[in-house]
Design a protein around this motif. Structure first.
Motif, mmCIF file in Angstrom:
data_model
loop_
_atom_site.group_PDB
_atom_site.id
_atom_site.type_symbol
_atom_site.label_atom_id
_atom_site.label_comp_id
_atom_site.label_asym_id
_atom_site.label_seq_id
_atom_site.Cartn_x
_atom_site.Cartn_y
_atom_site.Cartn_z
ATOM 1 N N LYS A 19 0.847 -1.185 0.000
ATOM 2 C CA LYS A 19 0.000 0.000 0.000
ATOM 3 C C LYS A 19 0.887 1.241 0.000
ATOM 4 C CE LYS A 19 -3.568 2.274 2.786
ATOM 5 N NZ LYS A 19 -4.320 2.220 4.071
ATOM 6 N N ILE A 20 0.502 2.243 -0.789
ATOM 7 C CA ILE A 20 1.241 3.501 -0.811
ATOM 8 C C ILE A 20 0.592 4.463 0.190
ATOM 9 C CG2 ILE A 20 2.053 5.426 -2.205
ATOM 10 C CD1 ILE A 20 1.793 3.674 -4.674
ATOM 11 N N ASN A 21 1.284 4.693 1.315
ATOM 12 C CA ASN A 21 0.725 5.603 2.323
ATOM 13 C C ASN A 21 0.873 7.066 1.921
ATOM 14 O OD1 ASN A 21 -0.026 3.481 3.917
ATOM 15 N ND2 ASN A 21 1.723 3.620 5.316
ATOM 16 N N ARG A 22 2.015 7.358 1.260
ATOM 17 C CA ARG A 22 2.216 8.740 0.819
ATOM 18 C C ARG A 22 3.348 8.789 -0.200
ATOM 19 N NH1 ARG A 22 1.859 14.391 4.221
ATOM 20 N NH2 ARG A 22 1.760 15.693 2.351
ATOM 21 N N GLY A 23 3.321 9.828 -1.040
ATOM 22 C CA GLY A 23 4.385 10.011 -2.019
ATOM 23 C C GLY A 23 4.911 11.426 -2.023
ATOM 24 N N PHE A 24 6.166 11.603 -2.406
ATOM 25 C CA PHE A 24 6.800 12.921 -2.497
ATOM 26 C C PHE A 24 7.686 12.944 -3.746
ATOM 27 C CE2 PHE A 24 6.467 11.501 1.872
ATOM 28 C CZ PHE A 24 5.900 12.556 2.562
ATOM 29 N N ARG A 25 7.684 14.086 -4.438
ATOM 30 C CA ARG A 25 8.670 14.306 -5.504
ATOM 31 C C ARG A 25 9.764 15.180 -4.924
ATOM 32 N NH1 ARG A 25 6.312 14.137 -11.587
ATOM 33 N NH2 ARG A 25 8.551 14.290 -11.958
ATOM 34 N N LEU A 26 11.002 14.670 -4.973
ATOM 35 C CA LEU A 26 12.125 15.348 -4.330
ATOM 36 C C LEU A 26 13.140 15.821 -5.359
ATOM 37 C CD1 LEU A 26 12.750 12.729 -1.474
ATOM 38 C CD2 LEU A 26 11.258 14.741 -1.389
ATOM 39 N N GLY A 27 14.097 16.620 -4.876
ATOM 40 C CA GLY A 27 15.179 17.095 -5.721
ATOM 41 C C GLY A 27 14.863 18.429 -6.357
ATOM 42 N N VAL A 28 15.922 19.105 -6.789
ATOM 43 C CA VAL A 28 15.766 20.418 -7.418
ATOM 44 C C VAL A 28 14.862 20.321 -8.638
ATOM 45 C CG1 VAL A 28 16.987 22.298 -8.567
ATOM 46 C CG2 VAL A 28 18.041 21.166 -6.602
ATOM 47 N N ASN A 29 15.019 19.234 -9.394
ATOM 48 C CA ASN A 29 14.219 19.052 -10.609
ATOM 49 C C ASN A 29 13.008 18.146 -10.382
ATOM 50 O OD1 ASN A 29 16.065 20.568 -12.219
ATOM 51 N ND2 ASN A 29 17.432 18.789 -12.244
ATOM 52 N N LYS A 30 12.748 17.851 -9.124
ATOM 53 C CA LYS A 30 11.608 16.976 -8.767
ATOM 54 C C LYS A 30 11.648 15.663 -9.553
ATOM 55 C CE LYS A 30 9.862 20.092 -6.022
ATOM 56 N NZ LYS A 30 9.928 19.898 -4.544
ATOM 57 N N ASN A 31 12.846 15.094 -9.656
ATOM 58 C CA ASN A 31 13.012 13.878 -10.467
ATOM 59 C C ASN A 31 13.301 12.636 -9.631
ATOM 60 O OD1 ASN A 31 15.512 14.747 -9.667
ATOM 61 N ND2 ASN A 31 16.513 14.372 -11.627
ATOM 62 N N VAL A 32 13.073 12.737 -8.325
ATOM 63 C CA VAL A 32 13.221 11.578 -7.433
ATOM 64 C C VAL A 32 11.888 11.358 -6.725
ATOM 65 C CG1 VAL A 32 14.419 10.606 -5.446
ATOM 66 C CG2 VAL A 32 15.669 12.039 -7.070
ATOM 67 N N LEU A 33 11.425 10.118 -6.741
ATOM 68 C CA LEU A 33 10.150 9.783 -6.113
ATOM 69 C C LEU A 33 10.400 9.060 -4.795
ATOM 70 C CD1 LEU A 33 7.018 9.637 -6.331
ATOM 71 C CD2 LEU A 33 7.332 7.423 -7.471
#
Length: 589
Positions: A499-513
């Protein structure tokens, strides 16, 4: 769409674990890598230098070493002819410095990739004779140079071949392989059918190292004195992508230790110029930063520049050369990107995409990077790929293969169409006339034994490992398998219905999940994904709708469950330490 398979190799894991004092978990991972007999397991776990094999058991090695000793003592002129890649440059560096150390009269030649092509040629042989050379030693080439070595012997030159590539052969009337032989005074290659050496998967520099070990003994110097040379041999071992098992594993492990303490002025300059001066140098840094920089000069300039860097004794000059190599490599990277884009367009807008073997002619590709581009295209389409372009004399190219397709043997079946070719099951180089390109493409695809099933990418999972089994002790135990590489891939574990409890896009270019995942047993873990996040989001929206995707990022309950393939690690950030997994692949449950 890739297919996932769990490795299920049978073995007595309890017995192995008890005998070698390891866990059954680690025993299974070893068996999955075909590290399956007592000697291999012992060498893998306890990778000590005393487990390196006896050089004397390699065919012609003692003979070759004795010839070299005699030539050194007699001050006969010796010329080393090497290849222009990392393995060739390192091989020359090792042999040249050692022969010099013993007082030998030695120099070296590296064929220009564009002007001369791969390996020793007739012009090099004739030039050696003209210049009074007595002995030629090939490094990382020569095993297929039948005519060139015959010419050298006709000119009364002494010839020693050191190589690790597959032997050339013909198919006789009964369909059997008949290996072609050389007229050299000594042929040192562990892949020779009548060679008794215990491990045949050495790179060219490692074969040279074994020769050097015997040479040291002949000059009454302890074999252990050659261990300092392992830092250079390790670079070649990693960059030539040979299996990191048996001797190669020992070479890589010990070599990495030495590289991190290197005193080589040129290597230190390249490390500094690459921005990794204060980092612990590992397989990644060798394979993707240091190695490509050494390789780049042989592609777009002259490999002599890389060799000059390793031989350099002046810091200022070393930094100048290192900077030049880095700049050349950056140029090579951009040329590669542009070449891949052109060839992808060619494939997508033609009937080439229906072929099981991709043979693409792209005259705008620089011939020196055809192999790199072929590898990228092979990875994208999971098909054996040959990229051809215009060479100085006709069409030249390189091929990269997939599991189950021996490119060297398949090209051997088409040798009447080729001016020249060589290589091994997973890679090859070739030359041919322009009018033969279409015929080669047709013949390779007509002879193809690969099925549609073979062309589906396959991922082999070491085991199903539920999240609750991951702990610091297990992660530390996995470190016993390092360094990872070909033949010893980083383990892949699987977990399902997360189950996916939460997600975030990280990094300066938002290229890490970053995902917070939870399994059915309520175990929760942080997961990082470095792949294409847009593809991930599109899949979620297609299957579940945009609202469900938005709920992931808001931390609101959702209906999404995924299966993942992953590798666990320890994450340290802002003084905090926690377990984190890296997702390699995913699918909807």
């Amino acid at each position: 769409m890739e297919k996932w398979f769990i490795r299920n190799k049978s073995a007595d894991y309890k017995k192995i674990a008890a005998h070698f004092k390891i866990s059954e978990f680690l025993a299974k991972l070893l068996i999955n890598r075909d590290v399956n007999d007592h000697r291999l397991i012992d060498s893998f776990i306890y990778s000590n230098l005393d487990k390196l094999h006896n050089p004397k058991t390699m065919k012609d090695l003692s003979k070759g070493a004795n010839i070299i000793k005699e030539k050194i003592i007699n001050k006969d002129a010796i010329r080393i002819v090497g290849d222009y890649d990392v393995d060739g440059v390192i091989s020359i560096y090792l042999l040249y410095t050692v022969i010099k150390q013993f007082g030998g009269n030695v120099d070296y030649v590296i064929p220009n990739r564009i002007d001369d092509g791969y390996g020793i040629n007739n012009e090099i042989v004739r030039e050696a004779k003209k210049q009074g050379i007595d002995t030629i030693i090939t490094c990382d080439n020569g095993i297929a140079a039948i005519e060139q070595i015959k010419l050298a012997k006709e000119l009364s030159l002494t010839v020693i071949v050191t190589d690790h590539h597959d032997l050339p052969f013909i198919i006789d009337e009964s369909g059997e392989k008949v290996y072609l032989t050389l007229e050299a005074d000594a042929v040192i290659n562990p892949k020779q059918p009548d060679c008794d050496y215990a491990f045949e998967k050495l790179c060219g520099a490692a074969v040279v190292l074994k020769l050097i070990q015997e040479l040291y003994l002949l000059f009454n110097i302890p074999l252990e004195s050659t261990y300092d040379l392992l830092e250079y041999t390790a670079i070649a071992t990693v960059c030539d992508v040979v299996d990191l098992v048996d001797e190669n594993r020992i070479i890589a492990k010990k070599g990495l230790e030495l590289i991190n303490e290197t005193k080589n002025i040129g290597l230190k300059a390249l490390i500094k110029e690459s921005g990794i001066e204060n980092k612990e140098i590992g397989i990644y840094h060798i394979g993707f930063i240091i190695g490509p920089s050494i390789n780049a000069s042989g592609r777009l300039d002259s490999a002599l520049k890389s060799l000059e860097l390793l031989l350099c004794e002046e810091e200022e000059l070393a930094h100048t050369l290192a900077k030049e190599l880095r700049e050349i490599n950056e140029e090579r990277k951009q040329m590669t990107i542009e070449g891949v884009e052109r060839i992808v367009n060619t494939i997508e807008y033609s009937n080439l995409k229906d072929n099981k073997v991709l043979v693409i002619y792209e005259p705008k590709v620089h011939e020196s990077i055809a192999g790199i581009i072929a590898g990228r295209i092979k990875d994208r389409y999971n098909r054996p790929t040959i990229v051809l372009t215009n060479g100085k004399e006709g069409v030249k190219g390189s091929g990269r293969s997939i599991e189950g397709y021996n490119m060297f043997e398949e090209l051997s079946e088409c040798k009447e169409l080729l001016s020249r070719f060589g290589g091994h099951p997973m890679a090859a180089g070739l030359s041919l006339e322009y009018e033969n390109i279409h015929i080669l493409r047709e013949k390779l695809n007509h002879n193809i034994k690969l099925t549609e099933e073979d062309l589906i990418p396959k991922v082999y999972i070491d085991m199903h490992l539920p999240l609750e089994y991951i702990n610091f002790a297990l992660i530390n135990e996995l470190k016993l398998l390092e360094p990872f590489g070909k033949g010893n891939n980083k383990p892949i574990f699987g977990e399902k219905d997360l189950k996916i409890n939460r997600g975030f896009r990280l990094g300066v270019n938002k290229n890490v999940l970053k995902l917070i995942l939870e399994n059915k047993n309520k175990s929760v873990v942080e997961a990082i994904y470095f792949g294409d996040i847009d593809d991930f989001e599109d899949l979620i929206v297609t299957r579940y709708g945009r609202t469900q995707l938005e709920n992931i990022y808001k931390g609101i309950d959702n209906n999404i469950n995924i299966d993942i393939l992953y590798y666990p690690s320890i994450n340290e950030y802002n003084g905090k330490t926690n377990i984190q997994i890296t997702i390699q692949s995913y699918r909807i449950s």
